[in-house]
Design a protein around this motif. Structure first.
Motif, PDB file in Angstrom:
ATOM      1  N   GLU A 169      29.490  29.347  46.868  1.00 12.89           N
ATOM      2  CA  GLU A 169      29.047  30.470  47.692  1.00 12.89           C
ATOM      3  C   GLU A 169      29.948  30.603  48.908  1.00 12.89           C
ATOM      4  OE1 GLU A 169      24.979  30.744  48.795  1.00 12.89           O
ATOM      5  OE2 GLU A 169      24.218  30.499  46.740  1.00 12.89           O
ATOM      6  N   GLY A 170      30.128  31.823  49.332  1.00 11.10           N
ATOM      7  CA  GLY A 170      30.931  32.092  50.516  1.00 11.10           C
ATOM      8  C   GLY A 170      30.490  33.366  51.188  1.00 11.10           C
ATOM      9  N   ALA A 171      30.972  33.554  52.411  1.00  9.50           N
ATOM     10  CA  ALA A 171      30.662  34.792  53.120  1.00  9.50           C
ATOM     11  C   ALA A 171      31.453  35.959  52.541  1.00  9.50           C
ATOM     12  CB  ALA A 171      30.979  34.625  54.608  1.00  9.50           C
ATOM     13  N   HIS A 172      32.704  35.664  52.104  1.00  5.03           N
ATOM     14  CA  HIS A 172      33.565  36.708  51.556  1.00  5.03           C
ATOM     15  C   HIS A 172      34.357  36.153  50.383  1.00  5.03           C
ATOM     16  CE1 HIS A 172      32.858  38.078  55.699  1.00  5.03           C
ATOM     17  NE2 HIS A 172      33.106  39.306  55.272  1.00  5.03           N
ATOM     18  N   LEU A 173      34.783  37.061  49.514  1.00  2.00           N
ATOM     19  CA  LEU A 173      35.638  36.729  48.379  1.00  2.00           C
ATOM     20  C   LEU A 173      36.920  37.542  48.485  1.00  2.00           C
ATOM     21  CD1 LEU A 173      36.278  35.527  45.557  1.00  2.00           C
ATOM     22  CD2 LEU A 173      35.041  37.492  44.581  1.00  2.00           C
ATOM     23  N   LEU A 174      38.062  36.855  48.539  1.00  2.00           N
ATOM     24  CA  LEU A 174      39.362  37.515  48.521  1.00  2.00           C
ATOM     25  C   LEU A 174      39.941  37.413  47.120  1.00  2.00           C
ATOM     26  CD1 LEU A 174      41.958  38.764  49.753  1.00  2.00           C
ATOM     27  CD2 LEU A 174      42.652  36.422  50.368  1.00  2.00           C
ATOM     28  N   VAL A 175      40.218  38.544  46.494  1.00  2.00           N
ATOM     29  CA  VAL A 175      40.814  38.576  45.158  1.00  2.00           C
ATOM     30  C   VAL A 175      42.322  38.735  45.322  1.00  2.00           C
ATOM     31  CG1 VAL A 175      40.909  39.756  42.938  1.00  2.00           C
ATOM     32  CG2 VAL A 175      38.727  39.553  44.154  1.00  2.00           C
ATOM     33  N   ALA A 176      43.065  37.720  44.889  1.00  2.00           N
ATOM     34  CA  ALA A 176      44.525  37.719  45.060  1.00  2.00           C
ATOM     35  C   ALA A 176      45.171  37.150  43.802  1.00  2.00           C
ATOM     36  CB  ALA A 176      44.902  36.901  46.292  1.00  2.00           C
ATOM     37  N   VAL A 177      44.998  37.853  42.696  1.00  2.00           N
ATOM     38  CA  VAL A 177      45.502  37.365  41.409  1.00  2.00           C
ATOM     39  C   VAL A 177      46.719  38.155  40.934  1.00  2.00           C
ATOM     40  CG1 VAL A 177      43.276  36.459  40.690  1.00  2.00           C
ATOM     41  CG2 VAL A 177      43.866  38.822  40.132  1.00  2.00           C
ATOM     42  N   GLY A 178      47.364  38.860  41.822  1.00  2.00           N
ATOM     43  CA  GLY A 178      48.559  39.606  41.450  1.00  2.00           C
ATOM     44  C   GLY A 178      48.426  41.089  41.745  1.00  2.00           C
ATOM     45  N   ARG A 179      49.463  41.830  41.378  1.00  2.00           N
ATOM     46  CA  ARG A 179      49.508  43.258  41.657  1.00  2.00           C
ATOM     47  C   ARG A 179      49.952  44.015  40.411  1.00  2.00           C
ATOM     48  NH1 ARG A 179      48.820  44.352  46.759  1.00  2.00           N
ATOM     49  NH2 ARG A 179      49.776  46.412  46.631  1.00  2.00           N
ATOM     50  N   LYS A 180      49.639  45.306  40.380  1.00  2.00           N
ATOM     51  CA  LYS A 180      50.045  46.154  39.262  1.00  2.00           C
ATOM     52  C   LYS A 180      50.600  47.462  39.809  1.00  2.00           C
ATOM     53  CE  LYS A 180      45.536  48.393  38.638  1.00  2.00           C
ATOM     54  NZ  LYS A 180      44.478  48.755  37.676  1.00  2.00           N
ATOM     55  N   PRO A 181      51.594  48.049  39.130  1.00  2.00           N
ATOM     56  CA  PRO A 181      52.175  49.301  39.591  1.00  2.00           C
ATOM     57  C   PRO A 181      51.132  50.404  39.713  1.00  2.00           C
ATOM     58  CG  PRO A 181      53.556  48.319  37.928  1.00  2.00           C
ATOM     59  CD  PRO A 181      52.283  47.517  37.949  1.00  2.00           C
ATOM     60  N   ALA A 182      51.244  51.200  40.769  1.00  2.00           N
ATOM     61  CA  ALA A 182      50.291  52.284  41.032  1.00  2.00           C
ATOM     62  C   ALA A 182      50.814  53.568  40.389  1.00  2.00           C
ATOM     63  CB  ALA A 182      50.116  52.465  42.540  1.00  2.00           C
ATOM     64  N   LEU A 183      50.470  53.763  39.139  1.00  2.00           N
ATOM     65  CA  LEU A 183      50.952  54.924  38.382  1.00  2.00           C
ATOM     66  C   LEU A 183      49.833  55.882  37.982  1.00  2.00           C
ATOM     67  CD1 LEU A 183      53.483  53.080  36.025  1.00  2.00           C
ATOM     68  CD2 LEU A 183      53.959  54.201  38.219  1.00  2.00           C
ATOM     69  N   ASP A 184      48.597  55.535  38.290  1.00  2.00           N
ATOM     70  CA  ASP A 184      47.469  56.382  37.908  1.00  2.00           C
ATOM     71  C   ASP A 184      47.558  57.744  38.591  1.00  2.00           C
ATOM     72  OD1 ASP A 184      46.530  54.276  36.431  1.00  2.00           O
ATOM     73  OD2 ASP A 184      45.036  53.643  37.908  1.00  2.00           O
ATOM     74  N   GLY A 185      47.225  58.781  37.844  1.00  2.00           N
ATOM     75  CA  GLY A 185      47.164  60.129  38.402  1.00  2.00           C
ATOM     76  C   GLY A 185      48.488  60.849  38.472  1.00  2.00           C
ATOM     77  N   LEU A 186      49.583  60.217  38.032  1.00  2.00           N
ATOM     78  CA  LEU A 186      50.892  60.886  38.107  1.00  2.00           C
ATOM     79  C   LEU A 186      51.155  61.805  36.921  1.00  2.00           C
ATOM     80  CD1 LEU A 186      53.218  57.981  39.338  1.00  2.00           C
ATOM     81  CD2 LEU A 186      52.241  59.853  40.675  1.00  2.00           C
ATOM     82  N   ASP A 187      50.341  61.717  35.886  1.00  2.00           N
ATOM     83  CA  ASP A 187      50.545  62.507  34.661  1.00  2.00           C
ATOM     84  C   ASP A 187      51.971  62.335  34.135  1.00  2.00           C
ATOM     85  OD1 ASP A 187      47.959  63.388  34.824  1.00  2.00           O
ATOM     86  OD2 ASP A 187      48.447  65.357  35.652  1.00  2.00           O
ATOM     87  N   GLY A 219      42.826  33.016  43.296  1.00  2.00           N
ATOM     88  CA  GLY A 219      44.255  33.140  43.040  1.00  2.00           C
ATOM     89  C   GLY A 219      45.070  32.261  43.963  1.00  2.00           C
ATOM     90  N   ALA A 220      46.071  31.575  43.397  1.00  2.00           N
ATOM     91  CA  ALA A 220      46.909  30.659  44.174  1.00  2.00           C
ATOM     92  C   ALA A 220      48.366  31.063  44.113  1.00  2.00           C
ATOM     93  CB  ALA A 220      46.736  29.222  43.668  1.00  2.00           C
ATOM     94  N   GLY A 221      48.610  32.393  44.131  1.00  2.00           N
ATOM     95  CA  GLY A 221      49.965  32.893  44.286  1.00  2.00           C
ATOM     96  C   GLY A 221      50.299  33.005  45.759  1.00  2.00           C
ATOM     97  N   PRO A 222      51.413  33.654  46.099  1.00  2.00           N
ATOM     98  CA  PRO A 222      51.800  33.768  47.503  1.00  2.00           C
ATOM     99  C   PRO A 222      50.740  34.396  48.398  1.00  2.00           C
ATOM    100  CG  PRO A 222      53.648  34.344  46.099  1.00  2.00           C
ATOM    101  CD  PRO A 222      52.467  34.167  45.190  1.00  2.00           C
ATOM    102  N   ILE A 223      50.106  35.486  47.962  1.00  2.00           N
ATOM    103  CA  ILE A 223      49.116  36.150  48.811  1.00  2.00           C
ATOM    104  C   ILE A 223      47.913  35.242  49.038  1.00  2.00           C
ATOM    105  CG2 ILE A 223      47.506  38.092  48.983  1.00  2.00           C
ATOM    106  CD1 ILE A 223      49.535  39.777  47.450  1.00  2.00           C
ATOM    107  N   GLY A 224      47.407  34.642  47.973  1.00  2.00           N
ATOM    108  CA  GLY A 224      46.238  33.782  48.099  1.00  2.00           C
ATOM    109  C   GLY A 224      46.481  32.591  48.995  1.00  2.00           C
ATOM    110  N   LEU A 225      47.636  31.931  48.840  1.00  2.00           N
ATOM    111  CA  LEU A 225      47.922  30.743  49.640  1.00  2.00           C
ATOM    112  C   LEU A 225      48.270  31.103  51.083  1.00  2.00           C
ATOM    113  CD1 LEU A 225      49.838  28.402  47.176  1.00  2.00           C
ATOM    114  CD2 LEU A 225      47.393  28.537  47.675  1.00  2.00           C
TER     115      LEU A 225
END
Length: 476
Positions: free
Chosen positions: A258-276, A178-184
């Protein structure tokens, strides 16, 4: 389990920036407030987002400044102590944490429940130990990292912004998806701290911004040694001897990384799970709660959503602004309009990219070719020259009469320099306000006067003005 039953004026779900601001404002007005938080007080910004990332970036910038100091006649080679860097990150969090703490909010009169909450009715919220009936409910649950549908991702120990600050050792090679703000931001920071970094980008880097703003940053990333794979599509993720392996497709060809670690930074989603939310009749989708211009649920007038949960602009400062609107509407019945907010945004790379209002692309789509665009480079700013850092420029987007539609800056401290333009758009200040004030010399902020002056210079020194001056001097 028998739940304690409570009647309240306001129930708030989530103790991040938005939820805390709403709770504090309502409690200090004398209302009975119940605040639910299942995780850490302070939410994403304090614990996994703004604060730790900027603390890490500060350390990375210090290292980069030492390496580049030779241009100023100073020779230095930094020694990176990564555990000490992460200790600095933790200290930053710990220093700010008391302001968001449970104790502080209980001191304000808020009932804080450190449990997950869920709706049981239109105005009813419960956790394991408490059942609350409230006049109004505010959803302020923030967001989580969005995970792409890539085969094998679930089988490896990938990182997100919620886990990367728990690292104890510097990654030898960090793959950034991901090359958005977090990734960069994080990719550049880890490169400057000594990691090899590869950024895998499917689309354009910082896709919201005009390309001319992004180019100085991409050049700096190249100089820093960040490898970028543009137009790459990840086909598979799997374990590898080095740690994690990616199979990507670039230009129709497959490539193995190949790398030692993978950072996933492709965006965010609202945390609404479990609110019924269905139990409260609250309409929502993958982008957040469906709200009107007053941040009220379109399907339940007793429920509001703020910050990332409202699915508009996912910034901490937006959550705080939303909180102010909700307090005014829910508690004072004032009419508010979230669409009128002027929201600046900053990507905290080096150089920083700061934007407020319309981009040039947006302005031309809305107003056509009548839009005027003015740019002033930092190479003409004496303070930038003295500091040996003339990267970037300032940019104004205007209508034909000089009304400010948008402003942008790319360069050192661009996030600090964007403030006056945010004020100008919010207060509807005329462009001439930037020509009449006295700016201290030498400062980077002088660029504001230069930008405004660039609009008036052709008028001031036109043939018509010169003819007028020639006429007036006869009567002098």
């Amino acid at each position: 389990m028998t739940r304690r039953r409570v009647r309240a004026d306001l129930a708030v779900i989530g103790a991040g920036s938005g939820g805390l601001s709403v709770a504090a404002g309502a409690a200090q007005l004398g209302l009975k407030v119940v605040l639910f938080e299942k995780g850490e007080m302070g939410g994403d910004c304090l614990n996994w987002g703004c604060v730790p990332s900027k603390a890490l970036i500060a350390a990375a910038d210090a290292a980069a400044s030492a390496r580049s100091a030779e241009r100023l006649g100073v020779r230095a080679q930094p020694e990176i102590d990564f555990p000490a860097v992460m200790a600095h990150v933790r200290r930053a969090i710990e220093t700010i944490a008391p302001h968001d703490s449970q104790g502080r909010f209980e001191g304000l009169g808020v009932t804080v429940v450190r449990e997950a909450a869920r709706f049981t009715g239109p105005r009813a919220v419960e956790s394991d130990s408490v059942a609350v009936t409230a006049r109004k409910v505010v959803i302020a649950t923030g967001s989580h990292p969005r995970l792409p549908a890539v085969p094998g991702l679930e089988s490896v120990a990938y990182l997100t912004n919620e886990t990367i600050f728990s690292l104890h050792e510097l990654p030898a090679r960090l793959l950034v998806l991901g090359a958005g703000p977090i990734g960069l931001e994080l990719g550049q920071a880890f490169r400057r701290l000594g990691s090899e970094v590869v950024v895998i980008e499917h689309g354009s880097p910082l896709p919201r911004e005009d390309r001319d703003l992004v180019e100085p940053l991409l050049e700096q990333l190249r100089l820093d040694g960040v490898e970028r794979l543009s137009g790459a599509r990840v086909l598979e993720v799997e374990h590898a001897p080095a740690g994690v392996g990616l199979t990507v497709e670039v230009g129709g060809e497959r490539r193995r990384l190949e790398g030692a670690h993978l950072l996933v930074a492709v965006g965010r989603k609202p945390a609404l799970d479990g609110l019924d939310l269905e139990a409260a009749g609250v309409a929502y989708d993958a982008h957040g709660v469906h709200t009107d211009s007053m941040l009220r649920s379109v399907s339940n007038r007793a429920v509001f959503a703020v910050g990332d949960a409202a699915g508009r602009q996912l910034f901490t400062h937006v959550a705080g602004a939303h909180a102010g609107l909700v307090v005014r509407k829910a508690l004072f019945a004032q009419r508010v309009d979230v669409e009128r907010l002027v929201v600046p945004r900053v990507t905290y790379t080096d150089p920083e990219v700061a934007v407020v209002g319309l981009t040039e692309t947006q302005a031309r789509a809305a107003h056509g070719d009548a839009v005027r665009v003015l740019t002033v480079p930092f190479s003409g700013n004496d303070r930038a020259v003295a500091e040996g850092d003339v990267r970037g420029f300032g940019k104004l987007v205007l209508d034909p009469r000089g009304k400010v539609l948008g402003a942008a800056l790319v360069g050192r401290s661009a996030g600090e320099l964007i403030h006056p333009w945010a004020l100008a758009l919010d207060a509807k200040l005329p462009l001439r306000a930037f020509t009449s004030f006295i700016a201290p010399y030498p400062t980077r902020g002088e660029i504001h006067k230069r930008l405004a002056g660039a609009f008036y210079t052709p008028i001031l020194f036109s043939g018509r003005t010169r003819a007028l001056v020639s006429l007036l001097k006869r009567f002098g």
